[in-house]
Design a protein around this motif. Sequence first.
Motif, short mmCIF file in Angstrom:
data_model
loop_
_atom_site.label_atom_id
_atom_site.label_comp_id
_atom_site.label_asym_id
_atom_site.label_seq_id
_atom_site.Cartn_x
_atom_site.Cartn_y
_atom_site.Cartn_z
N PRO A 34 -2.77 1.25 10.87
CA PRO A 34 -2.80 2.09 9.57
C PRO A 34 -4.17 2.89 9.58
CG PRO A 34 -3.21 -0.42 9.56
CD PRO A 34 -2.73 0.02 10.81
N TYR A 50 -0.51 -6.64 12.63
CA TYR A 50 -0.50 -5.31 11.78
C TYR A 50 -1.35 -4.15 12.11
CZ TYR A 50 -0.84 -2.60 7.36
OH TYR A 50 -0.90 -1.52 6.36
N PHE A 51 -2.58 -4.31 12.61
CA PHE A 51 -3.17 -3.17 12.91
C PHE A 51 -2.76 -2.76 14.46
CE2 PHE A 51 -6.81 -5.18 10.38
CZ PHE A 51 -6.53 -4.04 9.42
N ALA A 68 -2.94 -10.00 10.66
CA ALA A 68 -3.55 -8.57 10.52
C ALA A 68 -3.71 -7.77 11.80
CB ALA A 68 -4.96 -8.58 9.90
#
Lengths: 290, 303
Positions: free
Chosen positions: B297, B291-292, B288
Amino acid sequence: MSFGEGAAGSVLPQHIQQRVKRIAVILTALLVAVFVTFPVYIMIAIAVQSPAAVFEGGAVHLLIDSVTFRNFRILFEETNTVRYFTNSIIVTASSTLMSTALAVAAGYGLTRFDFTGKTLAARAVLFAYMFSPIVLAIPLYVIFYTLGLLNSYFALAMALTGISAPFTIWLMWQYFQTIPISLEESAWIKGASRTRTLWDVVLPIARPGYISASIFAFAVAWNDFTMARVVMSSDKMYTITVGASLFLDRVTIGWGETMAVSLLICIPPFLIALFLQNYLLQGFNVGGLE
Amino acid sequence: MSTVNSLKSSFTHLDERQLLLLATFIPFAAFFTIVWLIPIGYALWMSLLHDPTGAAIFTGLWNYVDILTSSDFPTFLWHSIVYALSSTVLSLLVGLGLALVVNQEIQGGSILRTMMIFPYLLPTLVVIFIWKFILDPNVGVLNQWLIQVGYIEDPIAFFSTLKWAMPAVVIASVWKFGSFSFFILLARLQAIDPNLYERARVEGASTWQAFRDITLPHLRGAILIILLVRGIWMFNKFDIIYLSTRGGPLKATTTLPIRVYELAFEAVDFGGATALAGIMFFLLAGVAVVYFSVFEPEKEVTH
Protein backbone atom coordinates in the motif's frame (compact mmCIF):
# COMPACT_ATOMS: atom_id res chain seq x y z
CA MET A 1 -27.06 -14.24 -5.45
CA SER A 2 -30.78 -14.64 -5.72
CA PHE A 3 -31.14 -12.87 -9.02
CA GLY A 4 -28.34 -14.86 -10.57
CA GLU A 5 -29.91 -18.26 -10.12
CA GLY A 6 -32.98 -17.64 -12.28
CA ALA A 7 -30.73 -16.79 -15.16
CA ALA A 8 -28.48 -19.79 -14.69
CA GLY A 9 -31.34 -22.16 -15.55
CA SER A 10 -32.04 -20.08 -18.70
CA VAL A 11 -35.17 -22.05 -19.57
CA LEU A 12 -37.30 -18.94 -19.31
CA PRO A 13 -37.42 -16.48 -22.17
CA GLN A 14 -35.14 -13.46 -21.97
CA HIS A 15 -37.77 -10.80 -21.22
CA ILE A 16 -39.31 -12.78 -18.34
CA GLN A 17 -35.85 -13.40 -16.94
CA GLN A 18 -35.25 -9.65 -17.07
CA ARG A 19 -38.52 -8.92 -15.32
CA VAL A 20 -37.92 -11.51 -12.56
CA LYS A 21 -34.47 -10.08 -12.03
CA ARG A 22 -35.84 -6.54 -11.87
CA ILE A 23 -38.47 -7.49 -9.29
CA ALA A 24 -35.88 -9.35 -7.23
CA VAL A 25 -33.61 -6.32 -7.26
CA ILE A 26 -36.40 -3.97 -6.21
CA LEU A 27 -37.51 -6.32 -3.43
CA THR A 28 -33.97 -6.60 -2.16
CA ALA A 29 -33.63 -2.83 -2.26
CA LEU A 30 -36.82 -2.45 -0.22
CA LEU A 31 -35.65 -5.02 2.29
CA VAL A 32 -32.35 -3.20 2.63
CA ALA A 33 -34.08 0.12 3.07
CA VAL A 34 -36.15 -1.30 5.91
CA PHE A 35 -33.22 -3.08 7.53
CA VAL A 36 -31.09 0.04 7.43
CA THR A 37 -33.66 2.66 8.39
CA PHE A 38 -35.92 0.82 10.79
CA PRO A 39 -33.51 0.88 13.76
CA VAL A 40 -32.97 4.61 13.16
CA TYR A 41 -36.73 5.11 13.05
CA ILE A 42 -37.11 3.26 16.35
CA MET A 43 -34.62 5.62 17.97
CA ILE A 44 -36.56 8.66 16.74
CA ALA A 45 -39.97 7.20 17.64
CA ILE A 46 -38.95 6.52 21.22
CA ALA A 47 -37.06 9.79 21.63
CA VAL A 48 -39.95 12.06 20.64
CA GLN A 49 -42.78 10.26 22.43
CA SER A 50 -43.54 9.87 26.10
CA PRO A 51 -42.77 6.43 27.59
CA ALA A 52 -46.43 6.17 28.55
CA ALA A 53 -47.40 6.36 24.87
CA VAL A 54 -44.67 3.99 23.64
CA PHE A 55 -45.05 1.26 26.22
CA GLU A 56 -48.82 1.50 26.67
CA GLY A 57 -50.44 -1.85 27.44
CA GLY A 58 -47.23 -3.90 27.60
CA ALA A 59 -46.54 -3.90 23.85
CA VAL A 60 -44.32 -1.36 22.11
CA HIS A 61 -46.15 1.11 19.88
CA LEU A 62 -43.85 2.50 17.25
CA LEU A 63 -46.22 4.66 15.24
CA ILE A 64 -45.47 8.27 16.08
CA ASP A 65 -48.81 9.84 16.98
CA SER A 66 -47.97 12.24 19.81
CA VAL A 67 -44.77 14.23 19.75
CA THR A 68 -43.42 15.55 23.05
CA PHE A 69 -40.20 17.06 24.33
CA ARG A 70 -40.57 15.36 27.71
CA ASN A 71 -37.56 13.08 27.28
CA PHE A 72 -35.30 15.94 26.29
CA ARG A 73 -36.54 18.09 29.17
CA ILE A 74 -35.74 15.37 31.70
CA LEU A 75 -32.37 14.89 30.06
CA PHE A 76 -31.50 18.55 30.49
CA GLU A 77 -33.03 18.95 33.93
CA GLU A 78 -31.91 15.81 35.69
CA THR A 79 -28.63 14.81 34.08
CA ASN A 80 -25.33 16.44 33.23
CA THR A 81 -26.06 16.14 29.50
CA VAL A 82 -25.24 19.79 28.77
CA ARG A 83 -21.93 19.49 30.55
CA TYR A 84 -21.08 16.24 28.71
CA PHE A 85 -21.92 17.80 25.37
CA THR A 86 -19.76 20.83 26.13
CA ASN A 87 -16.85 18.53 26.99
CA SER A 88 -17.35 16.57 23.78
CA ILE A 89 -17.47 19.73 21.67
CA ILE A 90 -14.28 21.16 23.23
CA VAL A 91 -12.35 17.92 22.85
CA THR A 92 -13.65 17.16 19.35
CA ALA A 93 -12.93 20.66 18.06
CA SER A 94 -9.37 20.70 19.44
CA SER A 95 -8.60 17.22 18.19
CA THR A 96 -10.04 17.90 14.73
CA LEU A 97 -7.98 21.06 14.40
CA MET A 98 -4.79 19.40 15.61
CA SER A 99 -5.22 16.32 13.48
CA THR A 100 -6.00 18.27 10.32
CA ALA A 101 -3.18 20.78 10.78
CA LEU A 102 -0.74 18.00 11.50
CA ALA A 103 -1.95 16.07 8.45
CA VAL A 104 -1.67 19.04 6.08
CA ALA A 105 1.85 19.85 7.25
CA ALA A 106 3.06 16.26 7.33
CA GLY A 107 1.29 15.33 4.09
CA TYR A 108 2.93 18.21 2.23
CA GLY A 109 6.35 17.53 3.71
CA LEU A 110 6.21 13.82 2.99
CA THR A 111 5.06 14.39 -0.59
CA ARG A 112 7.38 17.21 -1.63
CA PHE A 113 10.60 16.32 0.10
CA ASP A 114 12.70 13.24 -0.40
CA PHE A 115 14.43 11.57 2.46
CA THR A 116 15.59 8.11 3.38
CA GLY A 117 13.18 6.06 5.44
CA LYS A 118 10.13 7.29 3.58
CA THR A 119 8.87 3.73 3.08
CA LEU A 120 9.37 3.12 6.77
CA ALA A 121 7.38 6.26 7.60
CA ALA A 122 4.58 5.14 5.28
CA ARG A 123 4.46 1.72 6.87
CA ALA A 124 4.58 3.15 10.39
CA VAL A 125 1.64 5.44 9.62
CA LEU A 126 -0.41 2.60 8.10
CA PHE A 127 0.51 0.29 10.94
CA ALA A 128 -0.65 2.87 13.48
CA TYR A 129 -3.88 3.28 11.52
CA MET A 130 -4.72 -0.40 12.11
CA PHE A 131 -3.83 -0.27 15.79
CA SER A 132 -6.28 -0.94 18.61
CA PRO A 133 -7.15 2.21 20.58
CA ILE A 134 -7.39 0.20 23.80
CA VAL A 135 -3.81 -1.05 23.40
CA LEU A 136 -2.61 2.55 23.01
CA ALA A 137 -4.89 3.72 25.83
CA ILE A 138 -3.15 1.65 28.53
CA PRO A 139 0.33 3.24 28.30
CA LEU A 140 -1.20 6.67 27.61
CA TYR A 141 -3.21 6.28 30.82
CA VAL A 142 -0.07 5.52 32.81
CA ILE A 143 1.84 8.41 31.19
CA PHE A 144 -1.01 10.90 31.73
CA TYR A 145 -1.38 9.64 35.29
CA THR A 146 2.31 10.20 36.00
CA LEU A 147 2.16 13.69 34.48
CA GLY A 148 -1.03 14.55 36.38
CA LEU A 149 -2.91 15.03 33.10
CA LEU A 150 -5.83 12.65 33.62
CA ASN A 151 -9.22 14.37 33.42
CA SER A 152 -7.91 17.15 31.20
CA TYR A 153 -9.15 18.27 27.80
CA PHE A 154 -5.55 18.44 26.64
CA ALA A 155 -4.83 14.78 27.38
CA LEU A 156 -7.97 13.49 25.71
CA ALA A 157 -7.53 15.75 22.69
CA MET A 158 -3.94 14.49 22.30
CA ALA A 159 -5.00 10.86 22.66
CA LEU A 160 -7.79 11.27 20.10
CA THR A 161 -5.47 13.05 17.70
CA GLY A 162 -3.20 10.04 18.11
CA ILE A 163 -6.06 7.83 16.94
CA SER A 164 -7.14 9.95 13.97
CA ALA A 165 -3.76 11.34 12.83
CA PRO A 166 -2.41 8.19 11.15
CA PHE A 167 -5.32 8.23 8.74
CA THR A 168 -5.53 12.00 8.22
CA ILE A 169 -1.77 12.09 7.54
CA TRP A 170 -2.10 9.17 5.15
CA LEU A 171 -5.00 10.84 3.37
CA MET A 172 -3.22 14.17 2.90
CA TRP A 173 -0.05 12.36 1.86
CA GLN A 174 -2.02 10.64 -0.90
CA TYR A 175 -3.93 13.79 -1.74
CA PHE A 176 -0.91 16.05 -2.22
CA GLN A 177 0.49 13.49 -4.67
CA THR A 178 -2.45 14.18 -6.97
CA ILE A 179 -1.46 17.85 -7.18
CA PRO A 180 1.15 18.24 -9.94
CA ILE A 181 4.40 19.84 -8.81
CA SER A 182 4.43 21.84 -12.05
CA LEU A 183 1.73 24.12 -10.62
CA GLU A 184 4.06 25.08 -7.82
CA GLU A 185 7.07 25.37 -10.10
CA SER A 186 5.33 27.83 -12.36
CA ALA A 187 4.48 29.95 -9.32
CA TRP A 188 8.10 29.86 -8.16
CA ILE A 189 9.27 30.94 -11.61
CA LYS A 190 6.93 33.90 -11.40
CA GLY A 191 8.75 34.84 -8.20
CA ALA A 192 6.43 33.55 -5.51
CA SER A 193 8.13 32.08 -2.48
CA ARG A 194 7.60 28.44 -1.52
CA THR A 195 5.56 29.36 1.54
CA ARG A 196 3.46 31.79 -0.45
CA THR A 197 2.93 29.13 -3.12
CA LEU A 198 1.89 26.62 -0.48
CA TRP A 199 -0.60 29.08 0.89
CA ASP A 200 -2.04 30.48 -2.35
CA VAL A 201 -1.70 27.61 -4.81
CA VAL A 202 -1.45 24.26 -3.05
CA LEU A 203 -3.84 24.66 -0.12
CA PRO A 204 -6.84 25.83 -2.17
CA ILE A 205 -6.44 22.82 -4.46
CA ALA A 206 -6.03 20.50 -1.49
CA ARG A 207 -9.30 21.67 0.07
CA PRO A 208 -11.31 18.50 -0.62
CA GLY A 209 -8.44 16.54 0.92
CA TYR A 210 -8.31 18.40 4.19
CA ILE A 211 -12.07 18.67 4.44
CA SER A 212 -12.38 14.89 4.29
CA ALA A 213 -9.45 14.58 6.71
CA SER A 214 -11.19 16.87 9.19
CA ILE A 215 -14.49 15.00 8.77
CA PHE A 216 -12.66 11.83 9.66
CA ALA A 217 -10.91 13.40 12.65
CA PHE A 218 -14.24 14.84 13.78
CA ALA A 219 -15.96 11.45 13.52
CA VAL A 220 -13.20 9.70 15.46
CA ALA A 221 -13.30 12.22 18.30
CA TRP A 222 -17.08 12.63 18.43
CA ASN A 223 -17.73 8.88 18.41
CA ASP A 224 -14.91 7.94 20.73
CA PHE A 225 -15.77 5.98 23.81
CA THR A 226 -12.58 4.05 24.56
CA MET A 227 -10.12 6.92 25.09
CA ALA A 228 -12.58 9.08 27.00
CA ARG A 229 -13.49 6.16 29.26
CA VAL A 230 -9.83 5.70 30.15
CA VAL A 231 -8.65 9.33 30.34
CA MET A 232 -11.71 10.97 31.94
CA SER A 233 -12.73 9.45 35.26
CA SER A 234 -14.43 12.43 36.87
CA ASP A 235 -18.14 12.90 36.17
CA LYS A 236 -17.56 16.57 35.32
CA MET A 237 -15.14 15.66 32.55
CA TYR A 238 -17.12 12.86 30.87
CA THR A 239 -17.75 13.27 27.19
CA ILE A 240 -21.27 12.65 25.97
CA THR A 241 -20.58 9.06 24.92
CA VAL A 242 -19.17 8.10 28.31
CA GLY A 243 -21.80 10.08 30.25
CA ALA A 244 -24.68 8.64 28.24
CA SER A 245 -23.29 5.09 28.38
CA LEU A 246 -24.03 5.13 32.11
CA PHE A 247 -27.66 6.17 31.62
CA LEU A 248 -28.92 2.61 31.19
CA ASP A 249 -27.60 1.66 34.63
CA ARG A 250 -29.57 4.44 36.30
CA VAL A 251 -33.00 3.71 37.67
CA THR A 252 -34.34 7.19 36.98
CA ILE A 253 -33.45 7.08 33.29
CA GLY A 254 -35.46 4.99 30.86
CA TRP A 255 -35.45 4.21 27.16
CA GLY A 256 -37.12 7.53 26.36
CA GLU A 257 -34.25 9.62 27.70
CA THR A 258 -31.67 7.16 26.37
CA MET A 259 -33.01 7.46 22.82
CA ALA A 260 -33.36 11.22 23.24
CA VAL A 261 -29.68 11.57 24.08
CA SER A 262 -28.86 9.21 21.18
CA LEU A 263 -30.76 11.47 18.82
CA LEU A 264 -28.83 14.51 20.08
CA ILE A 265 -25.49 12.70 19.64
CA CYS A 266 -26.47 11.89 16.05
CA ILE A 267 -27.24 15.44 14.99
CA PRO A 268 -23.69 16.64 14.20
CA PRO A 269 -22.78 13.53 12.14
CA PHE A 270 -26.10 13.75 10.31
CA LEU A 271 -25.53 17.39 9.40
CA ILE A 272 -22.15 16.42 8.04
CA ALA A 273 -23.63 13.57 6.03
CA LEU A 274 -26.22 15.95 4.65
CA PHE A 275 -23.89 18.71 3.55
CA LEU A 276 -20.53 17.03 3.03
CA GLN A 277 -21.50 13.63 1.68
CA ASN A 278 -19.33 13.92 -1.40
CA TYR A 279 -16.22 14.69 0.62
CA LEU A 280 -17.00 11.73 2.82
CA LEU A 281 -17.19 9.43 -0.19
CA GLN A 282 -13.90 10.83 -1.40
CA GLY A 283 -12.35 9.88 1.94
CA PHE A 284 -13.67 6.37 1.48
CA ASN A 285 -12.09 6.14 -1.93
CA VAL A 286 -8.65 7.28 -0.91
CA GLY A 287 -8.08 4.93 1.95
CA GLY A 288 -11.17 3.48 3.54
CA LEU A 289 -12.33 4.80 6.90
CA GLU A 290 -12.59 3.02 10.17
CA MET B 1 19.14 39.77 -12.81
CA SER B 2 22.74 40.04 -11.72
CA THR B 3 24.72 36.98 -10.68
CA VAL B 4 24.96 38.22 -7.13
CA ASN B 5 21.22 38.62 -6.90
CA SER B 6 20.43 35.23 -8.39
CA LEU B 7 22.97 33.63 -6.10
CA LYS B 8 21.36 35.37 -3.16
CA SER B 9 17.89 34.35 -4.23
CA SER B 10 18.94 30.75 -4.71
CA PHE B 11 20.34 30.80 -1.19
CA THR B 12 17.16 32.21 0.31
CA HIS B 13 15.32 29.69 -1.82
CA LEU B 14 17.32 26.87 -0.32
CA ASP B 15 16.87 28.24 3.16
CA GLU B 16 13.16 28.51 2.72
CA ARG B 17 13.05 24.97 1.36
CA GLN B 18 14.87 23.67 4.39
CA LEU B 19 12.72 25.77 6.67
CA LEU B 20 9.61 24.34 5.09
CA LEU B 21 10.98 20.83 5.34
CA LEU B 22 11.56 21.37 9.05
CA ALA B 23 8.20 23.06 9.56
CA THR B 24 6.37 20.16 7.97
CA PHE B 25 8.42 17.27 9.20
CA ILE B 26 9.11 18.24 12.81
CA PRO B 27 5.46 18.32 13.96
CA PHE B 28 4.92 14.93 12.33
CA ALA B 29 8.00 13.37 13.89
CA ALA B 30 7.43 15.00 17.28
CA PHE B 31 3.79 14.01 17.47
CA PHE B 32 4.44 10.48 16.29
CA THR B 33 7.16 10.10 18.86
CA ILE B 34 5.11 11.51 21.74
CA VAL B 35 1.80 9.80 21.07
CA TRP B 36 2.92 6.57 19.39
CA LEU B 37 6.55 5.57 19.81
CA ILE B 38 6.99 6.51 23.47
CA PRO B 39 3.69 4.96 24.67
CA ILE B 40 4.24 1.74 22.71
CA GLY B 41 7.85 1.53 23.82
CA TYR B 42 6.78 2.29 27.37
CA ALA B 43 4.06 -0.38 27.21
CA LEU B 44 6.55 -2.95 25.96
CA TRP B 45 8.84 -1.97 28.85
CA MET B 46 5.99 -2.19 31.37
CA SER B 47 5.14 -5.63 30.07
CA LEU B 48 8.52 -6.80 31.36
CA LEU B 49 7.88 -5.54 34.89
CA HIS B 50 6.05 -6.93 37.83
CA ASP B 51 3.75 -4.28 39.34
CA PRO B 52 4.88 -1.55 36.90
CA THR B 53 2.93 1.26 38.59
CA GLY B 54 4.09 0.45 42.09
CA ALA B 55 7.34 -1.13 43.27
CA ALA B 56 8.38 -2.28 39.81
CA ILE B 57 10.51 -5.40 39.57
CA PHE B 58 12.03 -6.55 36.29
CA THR B 59 10.70 -10.02 35.49
CA GLY B 60 11.73 -10.46 31.87
CA LEU B 61 9.15 -12.31 29.84
CA TRP B 62 7.36 -13.70 32.86
CA ASN B 63 4.17 -11.69 32.24
CA TYR B 64 4.03 -13.08 28.71
CA VAL B 65 4.50 -16.65 29.94
CA ASP B 66 1.85 -16.01 32.56
CA ILE B 67 -0.67 -14.71 30.00
CA LEU B 68 0.06 -17.29 27.31
CA THR B 69 -0.18 -20.24 29.71
CA SER B 70 -3.25 -19.02 31.57
CA SER B 71 -6.16 -21.37 31.03
CA ASP B 72 -8.48 -18.69 29.63
CA PHE B 73 -6.11 -17.19 27.03
CA PRO B 74 -7.11 -19.69 24.29
CA THR B 75 -10.77 -18.97 25.05
CA PHE B 76 -10.38 -15.21 24.72
CA LEU B 77 -8.27 -15.60 21.58
CA TRP B 78 -10.95 -17.87 20.14
CA HIS B 79 -13.68 -15.30 20.98
CA SER B 80 -11.65 -12.62 19.22
CA ILE B 81 -11.26 -14.80 16.14
CA VAL B 82 -14.93 -15.80 16.06
CA TYR B 83 -16.07 -12.20 16.50
CA ALA B 84 -13.61 -10.76 13.96
CA LEU B 85 -14.24 -13.44 11.35
CA SER B 86 -18.02 -13.61 11.56
CA SER B 87 -18.58 -9.86 11.69
CA THR B 88 -16.11 -9.26 8.85
CA VAL B 89 -17.45 -11.98 6.54
CA LEU B 90 -21.09 -11.11 7.22
CA SER B 91 -20.58 -7.38 6.70
CA LEU B 92 -18.71 -8.21 3.50
CA LEU B 93 -21.64 -10.29 2.24
CA VAL B 94 -24.19 -7.65 3.25
CA GLY B 95 -22.10 -4.91 1.67
CA LEU B 96 -21.60 -6.93 -1.51
CA GLY B 97 -25.31 -7.69 -1.84
CA LEU B 98 -26.23 -4.05 -1.34
CA ALA B 99 -23.55 -2.76 -3.67
CA LEU B 100 -24.77 -5.10 -6.43
CA VAL B 101 -28.34 -3.91 -5.93
CA VAL B 102 -27.50 -0.21 -5.86
CA ASN B 103 -25.22 -0.63 -8.88
CA GLN B 104 -28.22 -1.83 -10.89
CA GLU B 105 -29.82 1.27 -12.25
CA ILE B 106 -32.93 1.18 -10.15
CA GLN B 107 -35.11 4.09 -9.17
CA GLY B 108 -34.07 5.49 -5.84
CA GLY B 109 -30.60 4.03 -6.05
CA SER B 110 -29.04 7.27 -4.90
CA ILE B 111 -31.48 7.51 -1.98
CA LEU B 112 -30.47 3.98 -1.03
CA ARG B 113 -26.82 5.01 -1.18
CA THR B 114 -27.46 7.99 1.09
CA MET B 115 -29.38 5.79 3.52
CA MET B 116 -26.55 3.30 3.61
CA ILE B 117 -24.30 5.89 5.18
CA PHE B 118 -26.57 6.29 8.23
CA PRO B 119 -25.59 3.20 10.27
CA TYR B 120 -21.97 3.98 9.58
CA LEU B 121 -22.31 7.54 10.86
CA LEU B 122 -24.19 6.66 14.02
CA PRO B 123 -21.75 6.64 16.92
CA THR B 124 -21.09 3.16 18.31
CA LEU B 125 -22.84 4.03 21.56
CA VAL B 126 -26.04 4.90 19.69
CA VAL B 127 -25.84 1.71 17.60
CA ILE B 128 -25.57 -0.29 20.81
CA PHE B 129 -28.44 1.59 22.47
CA ILE B 130 -30.68 0.89 19.48
CA TRP B 131 -29.81 -2.81 19.26
CA LYS B 132 -30.07 -3.25 23.01
CA PHE B 133 -33.56 -1.89 22.71
CA ILE B 134 -34.54 -4.04 19.70
CA LEU B 135 -33.17 -7.19 21.35
CA ASP B 136 -34.38 -6.37 24.88
CA PRO B 137 -36.33 -9.19 26.57
CA ASN B 138 -38.94 -6.86 28.10
CA VAL B 139 -39.56 -4.04 25.66
CA GLY B 140 -37.70 -5.35 22.63
CA VAL B 141 -39.47 -5.29 19.28
CA LEU B 142 -37.82 -8.45 18.01
CA ASN B 143 -38.95 -10.58 20.94
CA GLN B 144 -42.42 -9.10 20.62
CA TRP B 145 -42.60 -10.13 16.95
CA LEU B 146 -41.05 -13.55 17.45
CA ILE B 147 -43.66 -14.30 20.11
CA GLN B 148 -46.46 -12.94 17.91
CA VAL B 149 -45.53 -15.24 15.02
CA GLY B 150 -45.25 -18.07 17.52
CA TYR B 151 -41.58 -18.73 16.83
CA ILE B 152 -40.69 -18.51 20.52
CA GLU B 153 -42.75 -18.64 23.68
CA ASP B 154 -40.56 -16.78 26.13
CA PRO B 155 -38.58 -13.67 25.32
CA ILE B 156 -34.83 -14.11 24.84
CA ALA B 157 -32.40 -11.78 26.63
CA PHE B 158 -30.09 -11.76 23.63
CA PHE B 159 -27.19 -9.79 25.09
CA SER B 160 -27.14 -11.73 28.35
CA THR B 161 -27.53 -15.38 27.43
CA LEU B 162 -24.51 -17.55 26.71
CA LYS B 163 -25.86 -18.78 23.40
CA TRP B 164 -27.01 -15.44 22.00
CA ALA B 165 -24.57 -12.84 23.35
CA MET B 166 -21.97 -13.32 20.61
CA PRO B 167 -24.51 -13.43 17.73
CA ALA B 168 -26.16 -10.29 19.15
CA VAL B 169 -22.85 -8.43 19.25
CA VAL B 170 -22.08 -9.61 15.72
CA ILE B 171 -25.49 -8.42 14.42
CA ALA B 172 -24.95 -4.93 15.83
CA SER B 173 -21.44 -4.87 14.32
CA VAL B 174 -22.61 -6.05 10.90
CA TRP B 175 -25.38 -3.48 10.90
CA LYS B 176 -22.88 -0.70 11.52
CA PHE B 177 -20.02 -1.89 9.33
CA GLY B 178 -21.89 -3.39 6.38
CA SER B 179 -21.78 0.09 4.86
CA PHE B 180 -17.99 0.10 5.04
CA SER B 181 -17.80 -2.85 2.64
CA PHE B 182 -20.68 -1.40 0.65
CA PHE B 183 -18.92 1.85 -0.22
CA ILE B 184 -15.60 0.25 -1.10
CA LEU B 185 -17.27 -2.39 -3.29
CA LEU B 186 -19.64 0.09 -4.92
CA ALA B 187 -16.70 2.27 -5.93
CA ARG B 188 -15.06 -0.77 -7.58
CA LEU B 189 -18.29 -1.84 -9.29
CA GLN B 190 -18.78 1.58 -10.80
CA ALA B 191 -15.29 1.50 -12.21
CA ILE B 192 -16.04 -1.61 -14.32
CA ASP B 193 -16.37 -0.84 -18.01
CA PRO B 194 -20.05 -1.43 -18.98
CA ASN B 195 -18.91 -2.58 -22.44
CA LEU B 196 -17.62 -5.78 -20.83
CA TYR B 197 -21.13 -6.72 -19.78
CA GLU B 198 -22.51 -5.70 -23.17
CA ARG B 199 -20.05 -7.99 -24.94
CA ALA B 200 -20.78 -10.85 -22.53
CA ARG B 201 -24.51 -10.44 -23.16
CA VAL B 202 -24.02 -10.47 -26.92
CA GLU B 203 -21.99 -13.67 -26.58
CA GLY B 204 -24.89 -15.24 -24.66
CA ALA B 205 -23.48 -15.28 -21.14
CA SER B 206 -25.99 -15.62 -18.32
CA THR B 207 -26.20 -13.11 -15.47
CA TRP B 208 -24.41 -15.58 -13.22
CA GLN B 209 -21.62 -16.13 -15.75
CA ALA B 210 -21.18 -12.39 -16.17
CA PHE B 211 -21.00 -12.01 -12.40
CA ARG B 212 -18.48 -14.82 -12.06
CA ASP B 213 -16.24 -13.84 -14.98
CA ILE B 214 -16.43 -10.05 -14.95
CA THR B 215 -17.69 -8.71 -11.62
CA LEU B 216 -15.96 -11.04 -9.20
CA PRO B 217 -12.44 -10.75 -10.69
CA HIS B 218 -12.75 -6.94 -10.56
CA LEU B 219 -13.80 -7.07 -6.91
CA ARG B 220 -11.13 -9.53 -5.82
CA GLY B 221 -8.61 -6.99 -4.60
CA ALA B 222 -11.26 -4.98 -2.74
CA ILE B 223 -12.67 -8.13 -1.11
CA LEU B 224 -9.20 -9.18 0.05
CA ILE B 225 -8.53 -5.71 1.47
CA ILE B 226 -11.86 -5.72 3.31
CA LEU B 227 -11.23 -9.19 4.75
CA LEU B 228 -7.76 -8.23 5.90
CA VAL B 229 -8.20 -4.65 7.10
CA ARG B 230 -11.76 -4.94 8.41
CA GLY B 231 -10.70 -8.23 10.02
CA ILE B 232 -7.84 -6.50 11.85
CA TRP B 233 -10.13 -3.72 13.02
CA MET B 234 -12.81 -6.10 14.26
CA PHE B 235 -10.16 -8.19 16.01
CA ASN B 236 -9.07 -5.00 17.78
CA LYS B 237 -12.58 -3.70 18.49
CA PHE B 238 -13.21 -2.69 22.06
CA ASP B 239 -16.14 -0.28 22.27
CA ILE B 240 -18.92 -2.33 20.62
CA ILE B 241 -18.43 -5.32 22.90
CA TYR B 242 -17.70 -3.34 26.05
CA LEU B 243 -20.77 -1.17 25.59
CA SER B 244 -23.11 -4.05 24.83
CA THR B 245 -22.04 -6.92 27.10
CA ARG B 246 -18.96 -5.82 29.08
CA GLY B 247 -17.52 -9.14 27.86
CA GLY B 248 -20.22 -11.22 29.52
CA PRO B 249 -22.25 -13.18 30.29
CA LEU B 250 -19.69 -15.40 32.00
CA LYS B 251 -16.94 -14.10 29.68
CA ALA B 252 -18.85 -15.40 26.63
CA THR B 253 -17.95 -12.26 24.66
CA THR B 254 -14.61 -11.46 26.29
CA THR B 255 -12.16 -10.83 23.46
CA LEU B 256 -8.50 -9.86 23.85
CA PRO B 257 -9.14 -6.06 23.82
CA ILE B 258 -11.81 -6.50 26.52
CA ARG B 259 -9.37 -8.61 28.52
CA VAL B 260 -6.67 -5.93 28.24
CA TYR B 261 -9.09 -3.40 29.71
CA GLU B 262 -10.16 -5.77 32.51
CA LEU B 263 -6.58 -6.56 33.44
CA ALA B 264 -5.61 -2.89 33.53
CA PHE B 265 -8.61 -1.24 35.14
CA GLU B 266 -10.38 -3.98 37.07
CA ALA B 267 -7.54 -6.27 38.17
CA VAL B 268 -5.09 -3.30 38.20
CA ASP B 269 -2.49 -5.64 36.72
CA PHE B 270 -0.67 -3.33 34.32
CA GLY B 271 2.10 -5.86 33.76
CA GLY B 272 -0.40 -8.45 32.57
CA ALA B 273 -2.43 -5.88 30.61
CA THR B 274 0.61 -4.56 28.75
CA ALA B 275 1.90 -8.09 28.12
CA LEU B 276 -1.43 -9.01 26.53
CA ALA B 277 -1.36 -5.71 24.62
CA GLY B 278 2.15 -6.69 23.54
CA ILE B 279 0.89 -10.04 22.27
CA MET B 280 -1.83 -8.22 20.29
CA PHE B 281 0.85 -5.86 18.97
CA PHE B 282 2.94 -8.75 17.66
CA LEU B 283 -0.11 -10.48 16.18
CA LEU B 284 -1.03 -7.27 14.37
CA ALA B 285 2.56 -6.80 13.23
CA GLY B 286 2.48 -10.31 11.76
CA VAL B 287 -0.70 -9.63 9.81
CA ALA B 288 0.66 -6.23 8.78
CA VAL B 289 3.71 -7.89 7.23
CA VAL B 290 1.36 -9.97 5.08
CA TYR B 291 -0.68 -6.87 4.24
CA PHE B 292 2.38 -4.83 3.26
CA SER B 293 3.95 -7.58 1.18
CA VAL B 294 0.74 -8.56 -0.65
CA PHE B 295 -0.69 -5.11 -1.35
CA GLU B 296 2.32 -2.83 -1.03
CA PRO B 297 0.00 0.00 0.00
CA GLU B 298 2.92 2.37 0.59
CA LYS B 299 4.20 1.93 -2.92
CA GLU B 300 2.15 4.82 -4.32
CA VAL B 301 3.89 7.00 -1.79
CA THR B 302 7.42 6.13 -2.73
CA HIS B 303 7.07 5.91 -6.52
